[in-house]
Every structure is written in C-alpha cells, then in structure tokens.
Design an enzyme around this catalytic site. Structure first.
Site, PDB file in Angstrom:
ATOM      1  N   GLU A  82     108.291  33.703   1.905  1.00 42.31           N
ATOM      2  CA  GLU A  82     109.361  32.782   2.318  1.00 42.31           C
ATOM      3  C   GLU A  82     108.991  31.967   3.551  1.00 42.31           C
ATOM      4  OE1 GLU A  82     109.753  35.970   1.564  1.00 42.31           O
ATOM      5  OE2 GLU A  82     111.362  36.171   0.068  1.00 42.31           O
ATOM      6  N   PHE A 144     123.087  46.806   0.293  1.00 41.88           N
ATOM      7  CA  PHE A 144     121.676  46.653  -0.027  1.00 41.88           C
ATOM      8  C   PHE A 144     121.238  45.210   0.237  1.00 41.88           C
ATOM      9  CE2 PHE A 144     118.345  45.625  -3.212  1.00 41.88           C
ATOM     10  CZ  PHE A 144     117.335  46.369  -2.621  1.00 41.88           C
ATOM     11  N   GLN A 145     120.161  45.068   0.940  1.00 44.53           N
ATOM     12  CA  GLN A 145     119.590  43.754   1.282  1.00 44.53           C
ATOM     13  C   GLN A 145     120.580  42.837   1.985  1.00 44.53           C
ATOM     14  OE1 GLN A 145     117.578  42.190  -2.226  1.00 44.53           O
ATOM     15  NE2 GLN A 145     115.697  43.209  -1.564  1.00 44.53           N
ATOM     16  N   LYS A 194     126.894  36.260  -3.213  1.00 42.93           N
ATOM     17  CA  LYS A 194     126.647  36.169  -4.643  1.00 42.93           C
ATOM     18  C   LYS A 194     127.926  35.890  -5.444  1.00 42.93           C
ATOM     19  CE  LYS A 194     123.980  38.598  -8.160  1.00 42.93           C
ATOM     20  NZ  LYS A 194     123.183  39.810  -8.419  1.00 42.93           N
ATOM     21  N   MET A 501      92.126  31.089  21.184  1.00 37.94           N
ATOM     22  CA  MET A 501      92.835  30.589  22.360  1.00 37.94           C
ATOM     23  C   MET A 501      93.242  31.727  23.298  1.00 37.94           C
ATOM     24  SD  MET A 501      93.636  27.943  23.930  1.00 37.94           S
ATOM     25  CE  MET A 501      94.050  26.378  23.172  1.00 37.94           C
TER      26      MET A 501
HETATM   27  C1  LIG Z   1     102.720  33.678  15.008  1.00 39.25           C
HETATM   28  C2  LIG Z   1     101.956  33.619  16.267  1.00 39.25           C
HETATM   29  N1  LIG Z   1     101.478  34.749  16.821  1.00 39.25           N
HETATM   30  C3  LIG Z   1     100.782  34.703  17.970  1.00 39.25           C
HETATM   31  C4  LIG Z   1     100.542  33.520  18.598  1.00 39.25           C
HETATM   32  C5  LIG Z   1      99.770  33.478  19.910  1.00 39.25           C
HETATM   33  N2  LIG Z   1      98.533  32.728  19.736  1.00 39.25           N
HETATM   34  C6  LIG Z   1      98.383  31.423  20.100  1.00 39.25           C
HETATM   35  S1  LIG Z   1      96.885  30.826  19.751  1.00 39.25           S
HETATM   36  C7  LIG Z   1      96.354  32.291  19.137  1.00 39.25           C
HETATM   37  C8  LIG Z   1      94.973  32.466  18.603  1.00 39.25           C
HETATM   38  C9  LIG Z   1      94.787  31.730  17.352  1.00 39.25           C
HETATM   39  O1  LIG Z   1      93.583  32.156  16.762  1.00 39.25           O
HETATM   40  P1  LIG Z   1      92.968  31.396  15.544  1.00 39.25           P
HETATM   41  O2  LIG Z   1      94.029  31.129  14.525  1.00 39.25           O
HETATM   42  O3  LIG Z   1      91.778  32.129  15.062  1.00 39.25           O
HETATM   43  O4  LIG Z   1      92.582  29.986  16.148  1.00 39.25           O
HETATM   44  P2  LIG Z   1      91.533  29.645  17.323  1.00 39.25           P
HETATM   45  O5  LIG Z   1      92.282  29.671  18.623  1.00 39.25           O
HETATM   46  O6  LIG Z   1      90.449  30.669  17.268  1.00 39.25           O
HETATM   47  O7  LIG Z   1      91.084  28.274  16.985  1.00 39.25           O
HETATM   48  C10 LIG Z   1      97.367  33.254  19.217  1.00 39.25           C
HETATM   49  C11 LIG Z   1      97.246  34.650  18.788  1.00 39.25           C
HETATM   50  C12 LIG Z   1     101.068  32.361  17.994  1.00 39.25           C
HETATM   51  N3  LIG Z   1     100.931  31.150  18.544  1.00 39.25           N
HETATM   52  N4  LIG Z   1     101.761  32.432  16.828  1.00 39.25           N
END
Ligand SMILES: Cc1ncc(C[n+]2csc(CCOP(=O)(O)OP(=O)(O)O)c2C)c(N)n1
Lengths: 602, 175
Positions: A82, A144-145, A194, A501
């Site tokens: 979803e 439920f749900q 529903k 990052m």
């Molecule tokens: C759903 C979610 N969880 C955690 C984060 C925190 N976060 C921001 S950037 C990042 C790393 C992303 O890694 P990747 O997708 O491998 O991309 P890269 O930075 O290596 O290009 C994280 C964990 C986020 N932005 N969104």
C-alpha cells in the site's frame, strides 16, 4: 509429475462442478438502486479519475467489487504494497496536477498508507485515499482489522472523513477532490465502513458541497503587489527563491517572464527544480543544505530575497535569524499560515503564484543588476560543482553522464540520500515536470513507485528513477507492478552498499563511528530484476561503461529495467551546510578538523 | 487550613490568551483543533464547546498562554482547518468575558453566616445547603471568581468547578 497433474485436473473438475451452472448476469446498473460502493465509483468517474492504485482486503471488497459491477472505465492497478500505491498516486499527481487515487482495506492496509500520505502532505500533493473500515456497529470495539485510521492520519492529511451514512458518499467524494486539488493541495482520506459501502445509496450523485469553512480562492491584493514591486525596483542585488508552489500553480511562464524582465537570478528549492530551466543563464541551481555554493553565497550577499511558492524550509534557511538578515525579505505564498512562520518578512502577498506574478509583472521593469549578475557569474566559475572522474566509480559521474544523455528530456524521480542530493546538483532540470523527489518528508522508498506513477501519467516519456540501494529495497516489490503494466521505468540503483547519507553524518559528526549503516545482504539488483517477467537487469562497474549501459537501458522499453551501479562506497556530498548552522558556515570540501555535532534536528 | 485549589497561573499569567473559534459542527473537528495546539506543545487551560445558534455550527472558547508569535501561528493554523470558519484572539478586545464557578465549602453553623455574606458580596447564588457544607454559584469575569476563591481561602473548599471563559464580542463585532 503425471500423477500430480491428474490430481490437479480432478480438483479442477470438482471445482467446476461446484460452480453454478447458469451464468449470473448482473442486472444493468441503471435499473437498480446503486449501493454505496457503486455510487462511490460513479463519483470517481465524475471527477475524471483514470486510475486507482490499491490492494484489497475484507473491508474494501465491496468497493473493489463495484469497480467490476459498474463496468467503469477507471483502471484498477494492483500494487504489491500500500505504501507503493500512495507514492505511485503521488508521482501521477505531481505530473498531472490531478489527485492520485488510492484504494486499500482497513487496519494494516490503511496504516501502510500513512508514510505516503505524510509524504504527499509535506509536499502539498493532491491525493485521495479510500480506506475500507469495519462495519459501523463494530467501530471502536477492536474489531478484526480495525484501525482508527481517521485518527492515525489526522496530523498528516489536509482533511479526512469517516463516512457514517451511505447517502453521504457522493457529497464526500466531491468535497474530497475539491479540497485535495484547490488552494494548497494535499491528501484527503475517506474511511468507509463496509456496511456503508454496501448499503443502498439514494442521494443525488452530484450533490451540493457543504464546506462553509473552506474558501481556497483568495483574490490578489493589488496594493500589496504594488508594494512588492516598489521594493523590487529599489533592489540592486535581488534573488528570486522559487519553490514547489510555482510548479503547483503552473506559473513557470510567469516566473520566467518576471526573472527576465527584472534580470534577477533564480535559485530553486529541491522541489522547485524545473520551475525555472536550470540551463538558463539566470539560474543559480538549487540552494540550501547541499545546494550550490553560488546559490548560497548569493543568499548571503543579496539585498532582496523574494520567495515565490516556497515555505522557507529549515534545510534552506539554515539558522533563521541569520537568514538574509540585512536583505529586504518578500514572501508570496498561497498559505497565509506560512507568512512569518520561519522568516519575518517585510512584504508579503497571499495568493496563487500565477495570479500574483501576472499582477506583479505589470509593475516591474529591468533592474540595475549587471554588476550583480557579473559577480554571480564569477562565483559560478570559482565554485563549480565538481567531482573526480578517476578512482572509484562516482555517483556524480554517472548522474552527470545521465544528464548529458537525457538532455533534460526525461522525467527524473529520486529516493532520499546522497544520490538524491547529487542528482539534484548534477541533473539540470529543464522541464517543469522533470523532477520528482520527496522533499518535506524525505521518504526513502519514494523514488521508484513515484516513477511508476509518472510513467502512468506520461506513458511515452522517458522516466528515470535514481535510487539508493537502501531506499530501493523499501519499495522494490513494485517491480511486479511495473512489469504487469509493461512500464519502461529505468531504475538506476546507485549502490554504495551503505545507507550513505547517514554514514556521511557519522563520519563528519560522530568520529566516523559506523552504526547501522552497512547494507550487507544486498542482493544483486540486476539479477533481481531479471527474475521478474519482462524486466531487464544491467550491471555497471566502470566509468568507461557508463554511457554504454545507460544507452542500453534507454533502448529497453518492454518493461522496467534496473541498473545496478557499483559505486564508490564512501564519498561525501558537498557543499554542505551542517544542520542548524547558518549559511555562512557552509563547507565546500572535506573539513580539515572535527566538526561540532549539528544542532539542527535532521 | 487553606487549600490552594485554583491554579493561580491561569488568572495571573500575563501571557493568557482567549481565543474563540467558530466551526462547522462535524465529527473530528475538536480533535483537529486540539491537535494544532498539542502538536506545538501548548497546554490548553480551558475549553468551552457548545452549539451555536445555528445548529450546524459550534463555538469554542479556548484559554491558553503563549508568546504572541506562537499565538499567531496557532490562530493561522487553526483558521486553515477545513471546518473552521474563523478563529480570533480576543485577548485585548473589548469583549464580554464570563465564567461560571461552583464552589463547595465545608461550613458548620458558626462559619455559615460569614460564607454567605462573602457570597452575597460577590453576587453568588447559594445552590445547595446542608448541615456541613454549601455550594456557591458565581458568574463573572475570571478575576472576580479568583477574588471570591481568595476570600473563601480561609474556609475549607472541598470542590471547585470552573467552566473556563466564554466570550462574546461587543456591539457589531463578530465572535
Ligand atoms: C523511511 C526512511 N527511513 C530512514 C531515513 C533516514 N535516512 C535518510 S538518508 C538515509 C540513507 C539512504 O541510503 P541509500 O538509500 O542507500 O542512499 P544513499 O544515501 O547511499 O545514496 C537514511 C537511512 C529516511 N529518510 N527515510
């Protein structure tokens, strides 16, 4: 083998035997009273809905059924999760400007949409999310749900409904689309028990709306605009700061006319990319935390900043009190609540960007900006975006080449992370619908489904999803959706085997202590793609192969393809303004000494 | 002897604001408004909700304290809600502001006369009277009610219920 097959056959025959012998034809819909779900589908048709993205379940079956019994032309697309449905709807909505529609079941189906709803809410994207709900008699009894999705989503919707009476459905649908797509757009959730979707609907299918508190059309205050024009005409070092609002209001022509008339430079936010062609001589590219050095320096030196459809996000302004401290600050926004929220401004006008700019253009002429533009050109030359082509394979190199190959013609979506920032830096966005990214929410997992949505909206355009290996794994199950619908989305997985990052922050601010960022266990993404019917996988390991592989991906159009690009593991994004710091604290390259821990939240 | 029943902060805080909200009478509207405050870490001090003259609408009067900047944001964000017709800070307005309080005081025969006298001075009604206690009903602005409670302080206040402010703009002004 043989025995099995025989057994299967007998089973089949048995099943056949159980099936009713006479074919039951549904009576023509006009002769019977519509049920709530059928009225809902009729309502969606009236709104011009083309697609619904969703995944069914008990509480939503009546609505899925109505998509069959009404014989509607609305196309139902089954997703695999979803969250994917919401991001697909989001990508579709950003491209078309029309609300994306999502249909899911109650409980876990509904809660799986929360991330996508929040993403749309933060970036002002029109969306209508329909959730099934337990029957009204069971509401609040932990049936439920059953999940109180009306309550759960309340902080992240523009508005929401829990429909208690079947006869309210036509009005609620009409109101929901109106609310989602007018004023500052946003997601609207409709939770439908529903029994409400199954009950008879006797109300008019085009009822009057009942929204006494909602008046999204704000006439442009001409005196305010004149005040803004006067301030502009006094400026010698102006900057136009352009956000998503310009794209939402489809005001790019007006913006371009204004900038060219004034001869004022334009910088955009991450989401404003495309509002002004980044190849234009007046463009400074993106500003903010990882924006270009020249855009950020322009913010420090300008004597006037005018934000058009941007909300002075904290990743743009750094430290609020220091932001454009000595400049005249102007804000144009459709949302009155944004004025003076982050930045105190001298002039403001609440209204639709297109209308305000139309009015403003009448009162302005060329400013005396030659010296300013010259100075900025000097900064562009002195502080260009750069990377090394030798050594390990660089994300920047691939993105730079992709930019050259697509020449601004493709739609690019991104996930969140280092790849997103480098894509924002190196992919020059030219067309207004050329860039989709999760800005406000920073949602990993957004990029690929959003690309699917964009491809549904523009089947003949080239769509690239630039994703990290981390984020892609959050929604890559939608490869099946892309395959079933033969969508030629090109997924570029910039695979650094890290949550890059976060690793960058740990390196810079936490003495390089890596904690929970090593993505060991990554699959071979190219092979992964190959195991989906109709999808194609490519592997990219060397700089010398970049063009070849990108071109091959561009030539493959029978379904999605995935490029697994094995890039350098630990590179960092610069320029960078550490979170919570002022723009003047921008660092351009790896710092020589330890940085203080950032004070900003993210 | 004295029980401090009233939160003095309410009456004395210089940052106390009185906001009125006129809303469509629809499910969820109170939750949405409460969320605007809660999300920003505000604590609502008083809240009165009741049907408006036209039954399709409701009125809310909200008392809370905060900086003028914070209040500006709150009012703008509240006004933005789909079901809100208007949201106004009436703190410095010329408005009629009233509150109702019920005060139950423990009194034996020897203190009763004095308590009733104080009540009379504040225009209270005695709405309950027993051998050992009485209930005074007081209406007026919050300061008056604070003063009443102050005077009753030397007796034993068993229970105190205050409605919180309700407010109406004077003359042609809209609430
Ligand atoms: C759903 C979610 N969880 C955690 C984060 C925190 N976060 C921001 S950037 C990042 C790393 C992303 O890694 P990747 O997708 O491998 O991309 P890269 O930075 O290596 O290009 C994280 C964990 C986020 N932005 N969104």
């Amino acid at each position: 083998m043989t025995t099995l097959a025989v057994a299967d056959k007998t089973l089949d025959q048995k099943a056949d035997h159980l099936r009713p012998q006479v074919e039951v034809k549904n009576p023509p819909i006009s002769k019977q009273v519509l049920d709530g779900a059928q009225a809902l589908v009729k309502g969606l048709e009236r709104q011009g809905v083309e697609y619904i993205w969703g995944l069914s379940g008990g509480a939503a079956i009546p609505i899925f059924d109505a998509l069959v019994t009404t014989g509607t032309k609305i196309k139902l697309v089954l997703v695999r999760h979803e969250q994917g449905a919401t991001h697909i709807a989001d990508g579709y909505a950003r491209i078309t400007g029309r609300p994306g529609v999502v249909l899911v079941t109650s409980g876990p189906g509904a809660t799986n949409t929360v991330t996508g709803i929040m993403t749309a809410h933060m970036d002002s994207v029109p969306m209508v999310v329909l959730t099934g709900q337990t029957i009204t008699a069971m509401l609040g009894k932990d049936a439920f749900q059953e999940a109180d999705v009306f309550g759960i989503t309340m902080p992240v919707v523009k508005h929401s409904y829990l429909v208690k009476r079947t006869n309210d459905i036509p009005r609620v649908i009409k109101e929901a689309f109106y609310i989602a797509s007018t004023g500052r757009p946003g997601p609207v959730l409709i939770d439908i028990p529903k029994d409400v979707s199954s009950g008879p609907c006797t109300s008019d299918l085009d009822p009057p709306m009942d929204l006494p508190g909602y008046n999204p059309f704000i006439p442009v205050d001409k005196d305010r605009v004149k005040g803004i024009a006067e301030a502009l005409l006094k400026s010698k070092r102006p900057v136009l700061l352009v956000g998503h609002g310009v794209l939402i209001s489809r005001a790019w022509d007006q913006l371009r006319r204004l900038a060219e008339t004034l001869q004022a430079p334009v910088t955009t936010t991450l989401l404003g990319k495309g509002a002004f062609p980044e190849t234009h001589p007046l463009s400074l590219g993106m500003l903010g935390m990882h924006g270009t050095a020249y855009a950020n320096k322009a913010m420090l030196e300008c004597d006037l900043v005018m934000s058009i459809g941007s909300r002075f996000d904290d990743r743009i302004i750094g430290q609020a009190p220091k932001f454009c401290r000595d400049a005249v600050r102007i804000h144009i926004d459709i949302d009155a609540a944004e004025i003076n929220k982050m930045i105190k401004v001298h002039h403001w006008c609440v209204g639709d960007a297109k209308e305000v700019l139309e009015e403003l253009i009448k009162h302005v002429r060329k400013l005396d900006t030659d010296a300013w533009l010259n100075h900025l050109d000097g900064l562009k030359k002195k502080f260009p975006l750069k990377y090394k082509k030798y050594g390990g394979l660089k994300m920047q190199y691939i993105l730079d080449e992709l930019d050259k190959l697509t020449g601004g013609n493709a739609i690019v979506t991104t996930d969140v992370g280092q790849h997103q920032m480098w894509a924002a830096q190196f992919m020059k966005t030219v067309r207004p619908d050329g860039w989709l990214s999760s800005g406000g929410a920073g949602t990993m997992g957004y990029g690929f489904p959003a690309a699917i949505g964009a491809q549904f909206a523009k089947p003949h355009d080239m769509v690239w999803a630039v994703v990290g290996d981390g984020g892609f794994q959050m929604t890559m199950c939608e490869l099946a959706t892309a395959c079933v619908h033969k969508l030629p989305v090109k997924v570029l997985v910039l695979n650094n085997h890290y949550l890059g990052m976060v690793r960058q922050w740990q390196e810079l601010f936490f003495e390089n202590r890596e904690s929970g960022v090593d993505l060991e266990g990554n699959p071979d993404f190219a092979k992964l793609a190959e195991c989906y019917p109709g999808a194609k996988g490519f592997t990219l390991k060397r700089g010398a192969d970049i063009r070849k592989i990108l071109k091959r991906a561009m030539d493959y159009n029978d379904g999605p393809c995935v490029i697994n690009a094995e890039v350098e593991k630990a590179d960092n994004v610069y320029p960078m303004i550490p979170a919570g710091r002022a723009i003047e604290d921008m660092i351009l390259e790896p710092p020589k000494h330890k940085l203080e821990k950032p004070t900003g939240s993210t | 002897m004295t029980t401090q029943v009233v939160n003095p902060h309410i009456a004395q805080s210089t940052g106390l604001h009185t906001i009125s909200v006129y809303v469509a009478n629809k499910p969820g509207v109170l939750a949405r408004i409460a969320q605007v405050f809660a999300r920003r870490g505000y604590n609502i001090e008083s809240l009165v909700v009741s049907p408006a003259m036209d039954g399709n609408f409701s009125r809310m009067t909200i008392g809370l304290s905060g900086s003028p900047e914070g209040m500006e944001q709150i009012i703008k964000q509240t006004s933005k809600l789909i079901d809100v017709l208007r949201c106004t800070d009436h703190t410095d307005d010329n408005a009629v502001v009233k509150e109702l309080a019920l005060v139950k005081v423990r009194v034996g025969a020897e203190q009763r006369a004095e308590v009733l006298q104080i009540g009379e001075h504040f225009g209270c009604k005695t709405v309950d009277l027993t051998e050992t206690s009485l209930i005074l009903q007081c209406t007026g602005n919050s300061e008056k009610i604070d003063a009443l409670i102050g005077m009753l302080g030397k007796f034993r206040i068993i229970e105190l219920v205050r409605t919180g402010k309700v407010l109406m703009a004077r003359g042609d002004g809209l609430t």
